[in-house]
Design a protein around this motif. Structure first.
Motif, PDB file in Angstrom:
ATOM      1  N   MET A   1       0.842  -1.176   0.000  1.00 11.50           N
ATOM      2  CA  MET A   1       0.000   0.000   0.000  1.00 11.50           C
ATOM      3  C   MET A   1       0.883   1.232   0.000  1.00 11.50           C
ATOM      4  SD  MET A   1      -3.478   0.162   1.185  1.00 11.50           S
ATOM      5  CE  MET A   1      -4.512   1.445   0.730  1.00 11.50           C
ATOM      6  N   ALA A   2       0.552   2.193  -0.829  1.00 14.29           N
ATOM      7  CA  ALA A   2       1.342   3.415  -0.923  1.00 14.29           C
ATOM      8  C   ALA A   2       1.089   4.297   0.288  1.00 14.29           C
ATOM      9  CB  ALA A   2       0.986   4.167  -2.198  1.00 14.29           C
ATOM     10  N   THR A   3       2.130   4.940   0.727  1.00 17.77           N
ATOM     11  CA  THR A   3       2.026   5.883   1.836  1.00 17.77           C
ATOM     12  C   THR A   3       2.752   7.152   1.455  1.00 17.77           C
ATOM     13  OG1 THR A   3       4.017   4.990   2.862  1.00 17.77           O
ATOM     14  CG2 THR A   3       1.906   4.064   3.593  1.00 17.77           C
ATOM     15  N   GLY A   4       2.564   8.177   2.229  1.00 21.42           N
ATOM     16  CA  GLY A   4       3.243   9.436   1.961  1.00 21.42           C
ATOM     17  C   GLY A   4       2.249  10.565   1.864  1.00 21.42           C
ATOM     18  N   PRO A   5       2.770  11.791   1.787  1.00 20.60           N
ATOM     19  CA  PRO A   5       1.873  12.956   1.797  1.00 20.60           C
ATOM     20  C   PRO A   5       1.050  13.109   0.524  1.00 20.60           C
ATOM     21  CG  PRO A   5       4.144  13.653   1.478  1.00 20.60           C
ATOM     22  CD  PRO A   5       4.177  12.180   1.762  1.00 20.60           C
ATOM     23  N   ARG A   6       1.466  12.492  -0.582  1.00 17.76           N
ATOM     24  CA  ARG A   6       0.736  12.652  -1.839  1.00 17.76           C
ATOM     25  C   ARG A   6      -0.253  11.526  -2.097  1.00 17.76           C
ATOM     26  NH1 ARG A   6       3.675  15.374  -6.630  1.00 17.76           N
ATOM     27  NH2 ARG A   6       1.758  14.540  -7.426  1.00 17.76           N
ATOM     28  N   TYR A   7      -0.315  10.541  -1.221  1.00 16.34           N
ATOM     29  CA  TYR A   7      -1.215   9.409  -1.437  1.00 16.34           C
ATOM     30  C   TYR A   7      -2.642   9.826  -1.129  1.00 16.34           C
ATOM     31  CZ  TYR A   7      -3.404   4.865  -1.105  1.00 16.34           C
ATOM     32  OH  TYR A   7      -4.234   3.793  -1.292  1.00 16.34           O
ATOM     33  N   PHE A   8      -3.562   9.443  -2.041  1.00 14.82           N
ATOM     34  CA  PHE A   8      -4.966   9.801  -1.901  1.00 14.82           C
ATOM     35  C   PHE A   8      -5.791   8.529  -1.923  1.00 14.82           C
ATOM     36  CE2 PHE A   8      -9.049  10.853  -3.961  1.00 14.82           C
ATOM     37  CZ  PHE A   8      -9.524  11.763  -3.029  1.00 14.82           C
ATOM     38  N   VAL A   9      -6.584   8.320  -0.886  1.00 16.33           N
ATOM     39  CA  VAL A   9      -7.450   7.150  -0.812  1.00 16.33           C
ATOM     40  C   VAL A   9      -8.732   7.471  -1.585  1.00 16.33           C
ATOM     41  CG1 VAL A   9      -8.740   5.619   0.706  1.00 16.33           C
ATOM     42  CG2 VAL A   9      -6.531   6.496   1.418  1.00 16.33           C
ATOM     43  N   ALA A  10      -9.070   6.630  -2.530  1.00 16.46           N
ATOM     44  CA  ALA A  10     -10.271   6.848  -3.337  1.00 16.46           C
ATOM     45  C   ALA A  10     -11.517   6.661  -2.476  1.00 16.46           C
ATOM     46  CB  ALA A  10     -10.305   5.872  -4.510  1.00 16.46           C
ATOM     47  N   PHE A  11     -12.610   7.294  -2.905  1.00 10.94           N
ATOM     48  CA  PHE A  11     -13.869   7.146  -2.189  1.00 10.94           C
ATOM     49  C   PHE A  11     -14.265   5.673  -2.138  1.00 10.94           C
ATOM     50  CE2 PHE A  11     -14.945  11.583  -3.840  1.00 10.94           C
ATOM     51  CZ  PHE A  11     -14.522  12.192  -2.669  1.00 10.94           C
ATOM     52  N   ARG A  12     -14.978   5.311  -1.066  1.00 10.79           N
ATOM     53  CA  ARG A  12     -15.348   3.911  -0.856  1.00 10.79           C
ATOM     54  C   ARG A  12     -16.144   3.348  -2.024  1.00 10.79           C
ATOM     55  NH1 ARG A  12     -20.017   1.706   0.581  1.00 10.79           N
ATOM     56  NH2 ARG A  12     -20.849   3.719   1.177  1.00 10.79           N
ATOM     57  N   ARG A  13     -17.158   4.074  -2.516  1.00  8.92           N
ATOM     58  CA  ARG A  13     -17.981   3.556  -3.612  1.00  8.92           C
ATOM     59  C   ARG A  13     -17.163   3.436  -4.901  1.00  8.92           C
ATOM     60  NH1 ARG A  13     -23.392   3.049  -3.063  1.00  8.92           N
ATOM     61  NH2 ARG A  13     -23.687   3.411  -5.280  1.00  8.92           N
ATOM     62  N   ARG A  14     -16.130   4.242  -5.060  1.00  7.41           N
ATOM     63  CA  ARG A  14     -15.253   4.114  -6.229  1.00  7.41           C
ATOM     64  C   ARG A  14     -14.385   2.873  -6.079  1.00  7.41           C
ATOM     65  NH1 ARG A  14     -13.995   2.757 -10.253  1.00  7.41           N
ATOM     66  NH2 ARG A  14     -12.204   3.431 -11.422  1.00  7.41           N
ATOM     67  N   ARG A  15     -13.864   2.652  -4.874  1.00  3.59           N
ATOM     68  CA  ARG A  15     -13.039   1.461  -4.631  1.00  3.59           C
ATOM     69  C   ARG A  15     -13.842   0.188  -4.856  1.00  3.59           C
ATOM     70  NH1 ARG A  15     -11.607   4.046   0.335  1.00  3.59           N
ATOM     71  NH2 ARG A  15     -12.844   2.467   1.393  1.00  3.59           N
ATOM     72  N   GLU A  16     -15.130   0.200  -4.494  1.00  2.00           N
ATOM     73  CA  GLU A  16     -15.985  -0.967  -4.663  1.00  2.00           C
ATOM     74  C   GLU A  16     -16.460  -1.120  -6.104  1.00  2.00           C
ATOM     75  OE1 GLU A  16     -19.115  -0.216  -1.903  1.00  2.00           O
ATOM     76  OE2 GLU A  16     -17.902  -0.736  -0.159  1.00  2.00           O
ATOM     77  N   GLY A  17     -16.213  -0.140  -6.957  1.00  2.90           N
ATOM     78  CA  GLY A  17     -16.648  -0.199  -8.345  1.00  2.90           C
ATOM     79  C   GLY A  17     -18.128   0.066  -8.512  1.00  2.90           C
ATOM     80  N   ARG A  18     -18.735   0.822  -7.591  1.00  2.00           N
ATOM     81  CA  ARG A  18     -20.172   1.051  -7.621  1.00  2.00           C
ATOM     82  C   ARG A  18     -20.565   2.414  -8.173  1.00  2.00           C
ATOM     83  NH1 ARG A  18     -22.266  -0.445  -1.810  1.00  2.00           N
ATOM     84  NH2 ARG A  18     -24.253   0.010  -2.805  1.00  2.00           N
ATOM     85  N   THR A  19     -19.638   3.397  -8.205  1.00  2.00           N
ATOM     86  CA  THR A  19     -19.986   4.736  -8.654  1.00  2.00           C
ATOM     87  C   THR A  19     -18.883   5.293  -9.538  1.00  2.00           C
ATOM     88  OG1 THR A  19     -21.221   5.160  -6.616  1.00  2.00           O
ATOM     89  CG2 THR A  19     -20.579   7.074  -7.905  1.00  2.00           C
ATOM     90  N   ASP A  20     -19.288   5.857 -10.665  1.00  2.00           N
ATOM     91  CA  ASP A  20     -18.379   6.606 -11.527  1.00  2.00           C
ATOM     92  C   ASP A  20     -18.615   8.079 -11.202  1.00  2.00           C
ATOM     93  OD1 ASP A  20     -16.920   7.832 -13.486  1.00  2.00           O
ATOM     94  OD2 ASP A  20     -17.957   6.897 -15.169  1.00  2.00           O
ATOM     95  N   TYR A  21     -17.745   8.649 -10.366  1.00  2.00           N
ATOM     96  CA  TYR A  21     -17.977  10.005  -9.877  1.00  2.00           C
ATOM     97  C   TYR A  21     -17.830  11.057 -10.965  1.00  2.00           C
ATOM     98  CZ  TYR A  21     -18.494   8.527  -5.096  1.00  2.00           C
ATOM     99  OH  TYR A  21     -18.978   7.958  -3.954  1.00  2.00           O
ATOM    100  N   HIS A  22     -17.048  10.793 -11.993  1.00  2.00           N
ATOM    101  CA  HIS A  22     -16.929  11.743 -13.104  1.00  2.00           C
ATOM    102  C   HIS A  22     -18.273  11.869 -13.827  1.00  2.00           C
ATOM    103  CE1 HIS A  22     -14.996  14.036 -16.255  1.00  2.00           C
ATOM    104  NE2 HIS A  22     -15.528  13.218 -17.153  1.00  2.00           N
ATOM    105  N   ALA A  23     -18.890  10.740 -14.141  1.00  2.00           N
ATOM    106  CA  ALA A  23     -20.195  10.762 -14.812  1.00  2.00           C
ATOM    107  C   ALA A  23     -21.268  11.315 -13.889  1.00  2.00           C
ATOM    108  CB  ALA A  23     -20.566   9.356 -15.276  1.00  2.00           C
ATOM    109  N   ARG A  24     -21.231  10.956 -12.598  1.00  2.00           N
ATOM    110  CA  ARG A  24     -22.222  11.452 -11.644  1.00  2.00           C
ATOM    111  C   ARG A  24     -22.141  12.970 -11.523  1.00  2.00           C
ATOM    112  NH1 ARG A  24     -25.659  10.735  -7.496  1.00  2.00           N
ATOM    113  NH2 ARG A  24     -25.381  12.098  -5.700  1.00  2.00           N
ATOM    114  N   HIS A  25     -20.942  13.505 -11.518  1.00  2.00           N
ATOM    115  CA  HIS A  25     -20.778  14.961 -11.410  1.00  2.00           C
ATOM    116  C   HIS A  25     -21.450  15.668 -12.582  1.00  2.00           C
ATOM    117  CE1 HIS A  25     -18.604  18.812 -11.917  1.00  2.00           C
ATOM    118  NE2 HIS A  25     -18.773  18.863 -10.596  1.00  2.00           N
TER     119      HIS A  25
END
Length: 175
Positions: A1-25
């Motif tokens: 698992m990546a660590t560090g100040p630049r690491y960004f954890v994706a939203f839970r529904r994105r990680r689960e493959g349930r929501t495409d936030y770009h299309a939802r936006h």
């Protein structure tokens, strides 16, 4: 698992493959109500949803299991059922004073003539204003179930006439 100040954890529904936030936006920014079409293993579900800061609100819903009330006797998960469910949804939306929407198919693949577009065709033919391209919609033969009757006449029975009768019963609900 990546660590560090630049690491960004994706939203839970994105990680689960349930929501495409770009299309939802894009859909939420339009500020028009969404016609949300979802397929399950047994049913087709259409809902009219608006986005609010505290969560989405569902105003109108139609499920393919309700088609039995209108005399439909076929499968509740095929193209004719999707078409009739979209038509039932549009009749309820128009009766509630909603006249326009945009299509939200979620993570379903947008292939030409798919069941989600059969729901769109039913809603448009019932009078709901939804922007679309005519070439993505399934043919009238598929929406009436003629392809099923030609492939399996013993199981389909009189599906095209049954779809026409259910269509007339649904449109009779329109005020």
């Amino acid at each position: 698992m990546a660590t560090g100040p630049r690491y960004f954890v994706a939203f839970r529904r994105r990680r689960e493959g349930r929501t495409d936030y770009h299309a939802r936006h894009k859909l939420v920014v339009s500020e028009r109500p969404r016609m949300v079409v979802r397929k399950t293993n047994k049913h087709i579900i259409c809902q009219l949803v608006t986005a609010h800061m505290d969560g989405d609100r569902t105003h109108i819903s139609a499920n393919s299991s309700e088609l039995k009330k209108f005399g439909y006797e076929g499968s509740l998960n095929n193209t004719p059922a999707a078409y009739l469910t979209g038509m039932l949804f549009a009749v309820r939306a128009i009766n509630a004073g909603k006249e326009e929407a945009i299509l939200d198919i979620g993570l379903h693949r947008a292939s030409r003539g798919a069941r989600v577009f059969a729901s769109l065709k039913g809603a448009v033919e019932a009078g709901l204003d939804i922007p679309h391209s005519e070439e993505i919609l399934p043919s009238d033969e598929r929406c009436n179930g003629e392809h099923i009757a030609a492939f399996a006449p013993d199981r389909a029975g009189n599906l095209p006439s049954n779809v026409a009768a259910a269509r007339d019963a649904i449109m009779g609900e329109l005020n």
